[in-house]
Design a protein around this motif. Structure first.
Motif, PDB file in Angstrom:
ATOM      1  N   LEU A  86       0.836  -1.284  -0.210  1.00 20.78           N
ATOM      2  CA  LEU A  86       0.097   0.135   0.004  1.00 20.78           C
ATOM      3  C   LEU A  86       0.828   1.309  -0.013  1.00 20.78           C
ATOM      4  O   LEU A  86       0.502   2.140  -0.838  1.00 20.78           O
ATOM      5  CB  LEU A  86      -0.993  -0.106   1.052  1.00 20.78           C
ATOM      6  CG  LEU A  86      -2.104   1.043   1.070  1.00 20.78           C
ATOM      7  CD1 LEU A  86      -2.848   1.300   0.155  1.00 20.78           C
ATOM      8  CD2 LEU A  86      -2.813   0.895   2.637  1.00 20.78           C
ATOM      9  N   TYR A  87       1.841   1.499   0.831  1.00 19.78           N
ATOM     10  CA  TYR A  87       2.703   2.496   0.944  1.00 19.78           C
ATOM     11  C   TYR A  87       3.639   2.468  -0.313  1.00 19.78           C
ATOM     12  O   TYR A  87       3.887   3.746  -0.870  1.00 19.78           O
ATOM     13  CB  TYR A  87       3.742   2.502   2.190  1.00 19.78           C
ATOM     14  CG  TYR A  87       3.340   3.032   3.152  1.00 19.78           C
ATOM     15  CD1 TYR A  87       3.385   4.375   3.442  1.00 19.78           C
ATOM     16  CD2 TYR A  87       2.750   2.320   4.216  1.00 19.78           C
ATOM     17  CE1 TYR A  87       2.838   4.928   4.514  1.00 19.78           C
ATOM     18  CE2 TYR A  87       2.378   2.582   5.383  1.00 19.78           C
ATOM     19  CZ  TYR A  87       2.255   4.128   5.821  1.00 19.78           C
ATOM     20  OH  TYR A  87       1.778   4.807   6.774  1.00 19.78           O
ATOM     21  N   ILE A  88       4.016   1.568  -1.197  1.00 20.51           N
ATOM     22  CA  ILE A  88       4.679   1.647  -2.503  1.00 20.51           C
ATOM     23  C   ILE A  88       3.617   2.402  -3.325  1.00 20.51           C
ATOM     24  O   ILE A  88       4.067   3.208  -4.065  1.00 20.51           O
ATOM     25  CB  ILE A  88       4.950   0.116  -2.823  1.00 20.51           C
ATOM     26  CG1 ILE A  88       6.193  -0.278  -2.257  1.00 20.51           C
ATOM     27  CG2 ILE A  88       5.297   0.364  -4.533  1.00 20.51           C
ATOM     28  CD1 ILE A  88       6.520  -1.731  -2.516  1.00 20.51           C
ATOM     29  N   VAL A  89       2.460   1.948  -3.546  1.00 20.19           N
ATOM     30  CA  VAL A  89       1.542   2.604  -4.485  1.00 20.19           C
ATOM     31  C   VAL A  89       1.096   3.817  -4.177  1.00 20.19           C
ATOM     32  O   VAL A  89       1.202   4.617  -4.910  1.00 20.19           O
ATOM     33  CB  VAL A  89       0.261   1.743  -4.266  1.00 20.19           C
ATOM     34  CG1 VAL A  89      -0.868   2.287  -5.340  1.00 20.19           C
ATOM     35  CG2 VAL A  89       0.432   0.218  -5.222  1.00 20.19           C
ATOM     36  N   ARG A  90       1.069   4.204  -2.664  1.00 13.46           N
ATOM     37  CA  ARG A  90       0.895   5.414  -2.296  1.00 13.46           C
ATOM     38  C   ARG A  90       1.834   6.388  -2.464  1.00 13.46           C
ATOM     39  O   ARG A  90       1.695   7.635  -3.094  1.00 13.46           O
ATOM     40  CB  ARG A  90       0.476   5.486  -0.649  1.00 13.46           C
ATOM     41  CG  ARG A  90       0.177   6.784  -0.110  1.00 13.46           C
ATOM     42  CD  ARG A  90       0.067   6.934   1.180  1.00 13.46           C
ATOM     43  NE  ARG A  90      -0.310   8.459   1.518  1.00 13.46           N
ATOM     44  CZ  ARG A  90      -0.150   8.703   2.851  1.00 13.46           C
ATOM     45  NH1 ARG A  90       0.213   7.987   3.827  1.00 13.46           N
ATOM     46  NH2 ARG A  90      -0.445   9.878   3.168  1.00 13.46           N
ATOM     47  N   GLY A  91       3.132   6.022  -2.677  1.00 19.13           N
ATOM     48  CA  GLY A  91       4.048   6.832  -2.722  1.00 19.13           C
ATOM     49  C   GLY A  91       4.127   7.203  -4.129  1.00 19.13           C
ATOM     50  O   GLY A  91       4.450   8.316  -4.622  1.00 19.13           O
ATOM     51  N   GLU A  92       4.116   6.345  -5.118  1.00 22.06           N
ATOM     52  CA  GLU A  92       4.017   6.919  -6.628  1.00 22.06           C
ATOM     53  C   GLU A  92       2.908   7.652  -6.857  1.00 22.06           C
ATOM     54  O   GLU A  92       3.064   8.478  -7.515  1.00 22.06           O
ATOM     55  CB  GLU A  92       4.013   5.558  -7.458  1.00 22.06           C
ATOM     56  CG  GLU A  92       5.255   4.546  -7.320  1.00 22.06           C
ATOM     57  CD  GLU A  92       6.363   5.136  -7.620  1.00 22.06           C
ATOM     58  OE1 GLU A  92       6.425   5.869  -8.734  1.00 22.06           O
ATOM     59  OE2 GLU A  92       7.467   5.206  -6.623  1.00 22.06           O
ATOM     60  N   LEU A  93       1.730   7.064  -6.393  1.00 25.42           N
ATOM     61  CA  LEU A  93       0.404   7.934  -6.868  1.00 25.42           C
ATOM     62  C   LEU A  93       0.574   9.603  -6.198  1.00 25.42           C
ATOM     63  O   LEU A  93       0.338  10.361  -6.907  1.00 25.42           O
ATOM     64  CB  LEU A  93      -0.683   7.467  -6.366  1.00 25.42           C
ATOM     65  CG  LEU A  93      -1.151   5.910  -7.219  1.00 25.42           C
ATOM     66  CD1 LEU A  93      -2.456   5.434  -6.900  1.00 25.42           C
ATOM     67  CD2 LEU A  93      -1.124   6.310  -8.643  1.00 25.42           C
ATOM     68  N   GLU A  94       0.957   9.441  -4.892  1.00 26.61           N
ATOM     69  CA  GLU A  94       1.219  10.856  -4.345  1.00 26.61           C
ATOM     70  C   GLU A  94       2.278  11.815  -5.083  1.00 26.61           C
ATOM     71  O   GLU A  94       2.327  12.841  -5.339  1.00 26.61           O
ATOM     72  CB  GLU A  94       1.436  10.678  -2.857  1.00 26.61           C
ATOM     73  CG  GLU A  94       0.443  10.112  -2.120  1.00 26.61           C
ATOM     74  CD  GLU A  94      -0.362  11.237  -1.041  1.00 26.61           C
ATOM     75  OE1 GLU A  94      -0.205  12.389  -1.490  1.00 26.61           O
ATOM     76  OE2 GLU A  94      -0.980  10.669  -0.171  1.00 26.61           O
TER      77      GLU A  94
END
Length: 215
Positions: free
Chosen positions: A79-87
């Protein structure tokens, strides 16, 4: 039909908000009759809302009951990987499209949020508002929609990384640096700083989890 006391929000939105703010935490059992009484709905819209939340993996089955889902270590990392990229993408686009008014609002948020230091839950709510404002400043509706889904899943973490010692002050400093990059129209810096901000939040959460294991 019981009168709706929710100010126009539907049952799904009300239950989701209750999970988001920690009224219901991971592992808590959700009972139709109790939810209907709390939110002022009949049981049919409550049942439909629960089915929708289960489909979105925000609730899971425990025998015949529905409970608020929880995230294991791997899910949290994913979740943090996806969040980091999208953010990071949102910050890059905000540097390109944010209006002067939006930048002023972001700066005001950081100033006001200093008054919340020492209250992790209030800081967590303020943090969500800040990130949502960055998302909106990207002026990309599809990205905002995807980030809404990611942040919805973040509610399943139960506690906030802002509860870690010193994390609140650090997060506000990171927010201020992100805003400056956006204001300077430096998309690369805005993206890099926001992704580093998410990485620091993940590290703080891992430290909190490690303390729990030690207890």
């Amino acid at each position: 039909m019981r009168e709706n006391r929710t100010g126009g929000k539907d049952a799904y939105a009300m239950i989701l908000e209750a999970i988001d703010v920690g009224v219901y935490k991971p592992g808590d059992r959700l009972v139709e009759s109790e939810l209907a009484e709390r939110f002022g709905f009949s049981r049919t819209p409550i049942r439909e809302a629960l089915q929708r939340l289960e489909t979105q993996a925000l609730l899971e089955r425990d025998g015949r009951s529905l409970i608020v889902a929880s995230l294991d270590h791997n899910q949290l990392a994913e979740l943090y990987i996806v969040r980091g990229e999208l953010e990071g993408l949102a910050a890059r686009l905000a540097a390109r499209h944010a209006t002067k008014e939006e930048v002023r609002v972001l700066r005001a948020m950081v100033q006001e949020d200093h008054d919340l230091l020492g209250d992790p839950q209030a800081m967590a709510r303020a943090n969500r508002r800040f990130h949502k404002q960055v998302h909106l400043a990207s002026h990309n509706r599809y990205l905002v929609q995807q980030l809404d889904l990611v942040h919805r899943s973040m509610a399943l973490m139960g506690t906030t990384s802002l509860a870690a010692e010193g994390r609140g002050e650090q997060a506000l400093e990171e927010h201020a640096n992100i805003i400056e990059a956006i204001a300077e129209r430096d998309g690369d810096a805005a993206s890099t700083r926001l992704r580093a901000h998410i990485s620091a939040a993940f590290e703080a959460r891992l430290r909190l989890d490690a303390q729990d294991f030690g207890g």
